[in-house]
Write an enzyme that holds these catalytic residues in place. Structure first.
Site, short mmCIF file in Angstrom:
data_model
loop_
_atom_site.label_atom_id
_atom_site.label_comp_id
_atom_site.label_asym_id
_atom_site.label_seq_id
_atom_site.Cartn_x
_atom_site.Cartn_y
_atom_site.Cartn_z
CG HIS A 1 -3.96 -75.90 -21.50
ND1 HIS A 1 -2.22 -76.34 -21.54
CD2 HIS A 1 -4.47 -77.83 -21.56
CE1 HIS A 1 -2.06 -77.53 -21.60
NE2 HIS A 1 -3.12 -77.95 -21.63
CG ASP B 1 2.43 -76.94 -22.41
OD1 ASP B 1 1.44 -76.55 -22.62
OD2 ASP B 1 3.95 -76.53 -23.11
#
Length: 444
Positions: free
Chosen positions: A414, A418
């Site tokens: 992350h 995204d």
């Protein structure tokens, strides 16, 4: 005669250390240049350390099972030519950057009075030592006070093996604990300020074997795998997504050609080759998925090199299909078959393991239908291809039909990726796979 040093080679991209699994020579043995000296395991590959010289093995510095950093001396060899002076401890040459880092506040050197340019170490102080990057990293991860650790390396140097033994035992010295080996100072001690007693850290109780239990020694390969997985899980914030794909047309197409293909090419055409082809095409359209986290920047890789997970009886290897987007389904299938055979027979080379930018794992071969993979550090994502299962599906118009369905499970870093780009990427992979059929797809 001269004494030369053989050092731990770098056996793969981002490899910083290796474990001596087995020595193939003994002191007194004569070897030629390029002869194998030892089998070494890393988190990426099992390989042999070749001799850089022709001569006689003088001393084996590292023991079997010992882990050393790249560049550390593993053995010495006596060659013809030069003087016969004894080998000194492995130290960097003048002007060469040392393969170690000084601890904070390391004692500086100072010039002798009356001697131009000569230096000698300042008065030794407690904790003023030099530690390797691996030792510093482990001590920070486990809150180990290095001032209280007795080293087993050359000249009392603390090694990674020393710290691993402490971690395994649960007896980890921390700042504030009584120092076991603090030297006595010749100067009067100053009165120490009162300190609040520190609550001892909870230590994990050792796991005892019961009658009938089987104890399996942890191999060098398994230790390397564990260390790499732990690093990935600790450093990369993992997130997870899954998409369902209807591959009925693909299954029918593959079943219709597999017999003739095997006769013509000599190997099976698997579903996995079609999946790698579709994923490679989607990576070209969504290059952000083909990226890596590099601390202060994100590196978007130009080449699409697919790492594939291959398991042997006791280890997991991740060889790489280079430039997968430029290969046909047949080309990918042949390379998958060859790399798998190399992994299972122990013939993978370090070059086979380097350069991967995205990992595809065929978990469906074990019957799995849903899984969460650990990212192959330093890549940004890993895609698990699950089992193809025939299930009832509601089609357009409300009709129910038996369809071949597969889940694609994506683990992502992350920091780099995204949900938006990952969702678009998975949707594109789904679209490509669902259009693979006899009319639209060629394996050549």
């Amino acid at each position: 005669m001269a004494i030369e040093k053989i050092t731990m080679p770098q056996l793969g991209e981002s490899v910083t250390e290796g474990t001596i699994e087995k020595w193939l020579v003994q002191p007194g043995d004569h070897v030629n240049k390029y002869d194998p000296l030892a089998e070494v395991n890393t988190d990426k590959v099992t390989a042999e350390v070749p001799s850089s010289f022709t001569g006689t093995i003088k001393e084996l510095i590292a023991a079997e099972g010992e882990t050393l950093e790249v560049g550390e001396v593993v053995c010495t060899i006596e060659t013809e030519g030069g003087g016969s002076a004894e080998v000194e401890e492995a130290k960097p040459a003048a002007g060469e950057k040392a393969n170690e880092m000084p601890a904070a506040g390391a004692a500086p050197t100072k010039k002798l009075e009356g001697e131009k340019g000569s230096t000698k170490p300042a008065k030794p102080q407690v904790g003023k030592a030099r530690y390797s990057p691996a030792v510093l990293r482990l001590s920070q991860e486990h809150d180990i006070d290095l001032n209280q650790v007795e080293g087993s390396g050359n000249e009392g140097r603390i090694t990674r093996k020393d710290l691993m033994q402490l971690i395994d035992s649960g007896n980890i010295p921390q700042a504030g604990d009584q120092q076991a080996q603090a030297p006595q100072s010749a100067e009067p001690a100053q009165e120490a300020a009162p300190q609040v007693p520190k609550e001892p850290a909870a230590k994990q109780a050792p796991i005892e074997s019961a009658p009938g239990d089987i104890e399996i020694p942890v191999s060098g390969v398994r230790k390397a795998i564990a260390a790499n997985m732990l690093k990935s899980k600790h450093e990369a914030p993992h997130a997870w997504m899954m998409i369902e794909v209807d591959v009925t047309d693909l299954a029918q197409f593959r079943d219709s050609i597999k017999g003739d293909f095997k006769k013509k090419e000599g190997f099976n055409i698997t579903y996995f080759a079609f999946f790698v082809k579709a994923i490679s095409q989607a990576l070209k359209e969504f290059p952000m998925m083909n990226s890596m986290w590099a601390g202060d920047k994100i590196i978007q890789k130009k080449d699409i090199n697919i790492s594939i997970a291959v398991a042997s009886d006791n280890a997991l290897f991740v060889p790489v299909i280079k430039n997968a987007d430029e290969k046909s389904v047949k080309g990918i299938g042949r390379e998958v078959n060859e790399l798998a055979q190399k992994a299972r027979t122990g013939k993978l080379k370090s070059a086979d393991m380097q350069g991967g930018t995205f990992t595809v794992n065929n978990t469906g071969s074990f019957g799995s239908v849903q899984s969460m993979g650990i990212i192959n550090h330093p890549q940004a994502a890993i895609l698990q291809v699950e089992s193809i299962i025939k299930r009832p599906v509601i089609m357009q118009g409300g009709m129910i039909a038996a369809r071949d369905m597969v889940n694609l499970c994506l683990s992502l870093d992350h920091r780099v990726l995204d949900g938006l780009v990952c969702g678009q990427f998975l949707a594109r992979v789904k679209e490509i796979l669902e259009k693979m059929n006899k009319e639209n797809t060629s394996v050549y």
